[in-house]
Write an enzyme that holds these catalytic residues in place. Structure first.
Site, PDB file in Angstrom:
ATOM      1  CE  LYS A 109      -4.236  -1.887   1.828  1.00 13.67           C
ATOM      2  NZ  LYS A 109      -5.094  -2.035   2.989  1.00 13.67           N
ATOM      3  CE  LYS A 190      -6.110  -7.658  -0.028  1.00  9.30           C
ATOM      4  NZ  LYS A 190      -7.020  -7.377   1.042  1.00  9.30           N
ATOM      5  CE  LYS A 193     -14.113  -3.076   2.140  1.00  7.56           C
ATOM      6  NZ  LYS A 193     -13.208  -3.172   3.231  1.00  7.56           N
TER       7      LYS A 193
HETATM    8  P1  ATP Z   1      -8.081  -3.143   1.228  1.00 16.80           P
HETATM    9  O1  ATP Z   1      -7.563  -4.139   0.243  1.00 16.80           O
HETATM   10  O2  ATP Z   1      -8.547  -1.896   0.638  1.00 16.80           O
HETATM   11  O3  ATP Z   1      -7.169  -2.988   2.397  1.00 16.80           O
HETATM   12  P2  ATP Z   1      -9.839  -5.157   1.800  1.00 16.80           P
HETATM   13  O4  ATP Z   1     -10.596  -5.312   0.544  1.00 16.80           O
HETATM   14  O5  ATP Z   1      -8.708  -6.074   2.094  1.00 16.80           O
HETATM   15  O6  ATP Z   1      -9.367  -3.692   1.853  1.00 16.80           O
HETATM   16  P3  ATP Z   1     -10.654  -5.203   4.561  1.00 16.80           P
HETATM   17  O7  ATP Z   1     -11.660  -4.362   5.213  1.00 16.80           O
HETATM   18  O8  ATP Z   1      -9.249  -4.836   4.817  1.00 16.80           O
HETATM   19  O9  ATP Z   1     -10.881  -5.218   2.991  1.00 16.80           O
HETATM   20  O10 ATP Z   1     -10.887  -6.722   4.940  1.00 16.80           O
HETATM   21  C1  ATP Z   1     -11.981  -7.238   5.652  1.00 16.80           C
HETATM   22  C2  ATP Z   1     -11.910  -8.743   5.685  1.00 16.80           C
HETATM   23  O11 ATP Z   1     -12.019  -9.278   4.363  1.00 16.80           O
HETATM   24  C3  ATP Z   1     -10.598  -9.298   6.246  1.00 16.80           C
HETATM   25  O12 ATP Z   1     -10.883 -10.408   7.053  1.00 16.80           O
HETATM   26  C4  ATP Z   1      -9.846  -9.753   5.033  1.00 16.80           C
HETATM   27  O13 ATP Z   1      -8.989 -10.830   5.300  1.00 16.80           O
HETATM   28  C5  ATP Z   1     -10.971 -10.205   4.129  1.00 16.80           C
HETATM   29  N1  ATP Z   1     -10.578 -10.082   2.727  1.00 16.80           N
HETATM   30  C6  ATP Z   1     -10.247  -8.948   2.088  1.00 16.80           C
HETATM   31  N2  ATP Z   1      -9.939  -9.194   0.803  1.00 16.80           N
HETATM   32  C7  ATP Z   1     -10.094 -10.539   0.644  1.00 16.80           C
HETATM   33  C8  ATP Z   1      -9.955 -11.415  -0.474  1.00 16.80           C
HETATM   34  N3  ATP Z   1      -9.603 -10.952  -1.657  1.00 16.80           N
HETATM   35  N4  ATP Z   1     -10.180 -12.728  -0.282  1.00 16.80           N
HETATM   36  C9  ATP Z   1     -10.551 -13.214   0.924  1.00 16.80           C
HETATM   37  N5  ATP Z   1     -10.721 -12.444   2.014  1.00 16.80           N
HETATM   38  C10 ATP Z   1     -10.499 -11.118   1.886  1.00 16.80           C
END
Ligand code: ATP
Ligand code: LTN
Length: 322
Positions: A109, A190, A193
């Site tokens: 990030k 992955k 968001k």
């Molecule tokens: P960002 O990537 O913007 O940091 P994010 O999409 O990872 O955000 P978070 O709010 O950080 O979202 O994550 C919330 C939950 O979703 C966490 O438990 C994280 O492990 C899970 N998660 C996020 N992205 C994935 C993914 N691609 N596959 C499986 N689990 C995910």
């Protein structure tokens, strides 16, 4: 079993959030479960105050729509309980700069941010504070959070050794399938968001047309054989994982039923649309009554503070703060 997990209000939840985290929260919720909308964590990225406020309310509604029941577990907003920020400071003085710079999420990030916020570096310490404040035994999260959880365990053990037994050392828990949902356009990273392109991530409140379009356009490969194989077919295996976690069968069984990518994609789109539709309807109804949501959030914060306050106080005392 005491459970804690969190999610950032940095946009609508996508399939990765839903399958990797929220679905297992719903399955594991009980009176000892704490689920937190981590608005303080969202400040590590650029976000306007109005968006943060709105998205915090919307995510709370989304979690309830997905099946989190505030009468069964504790659902609350991180900044409504002051002990998270306070505990964060104590633990910043236990974690080391070196271990924070080694975090993969930080490297990823920070390379994308121009003016790098210091909070991006200390983000995992706040996450450790969240978890340790509740004497958490198990943390259901996606695979991407494993390194942060290992750091949390390390911080808890170091604190206990240095200042006396204070924290429970938590365990990592991830779903059997779809612990790592990949970007539909770039299956090597992955679904995220903050990083994925609009076509790369599927939000749980996307319209049926968008869901269909994104799944049709998902990147696969050219060899044409439907087979579950992450090594050589990551794009297709990602779709099979998504299918499997909605239908509840093993991904290799799903693969056996299909000969053509197009047919798999068509059925997958229908399955995703029909699974998400009732959630979207509940979500709309909940957002129609923001006063009720505010009330639920206040009750959640009260329940969370009652548990976290004594843990914060014992950690502060152990460190010599009177
Ligand atoms: P960002 O990537 O913007 O940091 P994010 O999409 O990872 O955000 P978070 O709010 O950080 O979202 O994550 C919330 C939950 O979703 C966490 O438990 C994280 O492990 C899970 N998660 C996020 N992205 C994935 C993914 N691609 N596959 C499986 N689990 C995910
Ligand atoms: N860093 C997590 C969100 C998060 C979290 C937590 C998860 C913040 N605090 C405590 C589990 C437990 C992420 O998903 N990016």
């Amino acid at each position: 079993m005491r459970i804690f997990s969190g999610i950032q209000p940095s946009g609508a939840p996508h399939l990765g959030n839903y399958l990797g985290a929220i679905q297992s929260w719903v399955q594991s919720q009980n009176s000892e479960a704490f689920f937190c909308v981590v608005d303080l964590h969202s400040l590590t990225q650029e976000i306007s105050p109005d968006d943060l406020r709105r998205q915090t309310l919307e995510l709370t509604a989304a979690l309830i729509a997905c099946g989190i029941d505030p009468d069964v577990c504790t659902l609350f907003v991180q900044s409504h309980v002051p002990y998270h920020a306070q505990m964060n400071w104590l633990l910043e003085c236990v974690a080391s700069y070196g271990e924070l710079t080694r975090m993969v999420a930080f490297k990823d990030k920070s390379s994308r941010q121009e003016a790098q916020r210091a909070g991006l570096l200390t983000y995992p310490v706040l996450m450790a504070a969240d978890i340790l404040l509740y004497k958490t035994e198990s943390v259901p999260v996606g695979d991407d959070q494993k390194q942060h959880l290992e750091l949390t365990r390390e911080i808890a053990e170091r604190f206990n050794n240095r200042y006396g037994q204070t924290f429970v050392v938590p365990e990592f828990s991830k779903p059997a399938v779809a612990a790592r949902v990949m970007d539909l356009q770039e299956p090597s990273r992955k679904m995220s968001k903050s990083v994925s392109s609009p076509l790369g991530k599927l939000d749980i409140f996307d319209s049926a047309e968008d869901i269909e379009k994104k799944i049709k356009k998902a990147v696969t490969d050219t060899d044409g054989e439907v087979r579950y194989d992450w090594e050589t077919k990551p794009g297709l295996s990602n779709l099979l994982d998504i299918f499997a976690s909605f239908s509840g069968e093993p991904p290799s069984h799903v693969a056996e039923r299909y000969e053509r990518y197009g047919d798999l994609k068509t059925d997958l789109a229908q399955l995703v649309i029909s699974s998400l539709e009732p959630i979207a309807q509940r979500y709309k109804a909940l957002l129609g009554d923001p006063a009720e949501l505010e009330k639920l959030m206040a009750r959640g914060a009260e329940k969370a503070a009652a548990v976290s306050r004594p843990v914060y106080e014992s950690a502060a005392r152990a460190m010599g703060l009177s």
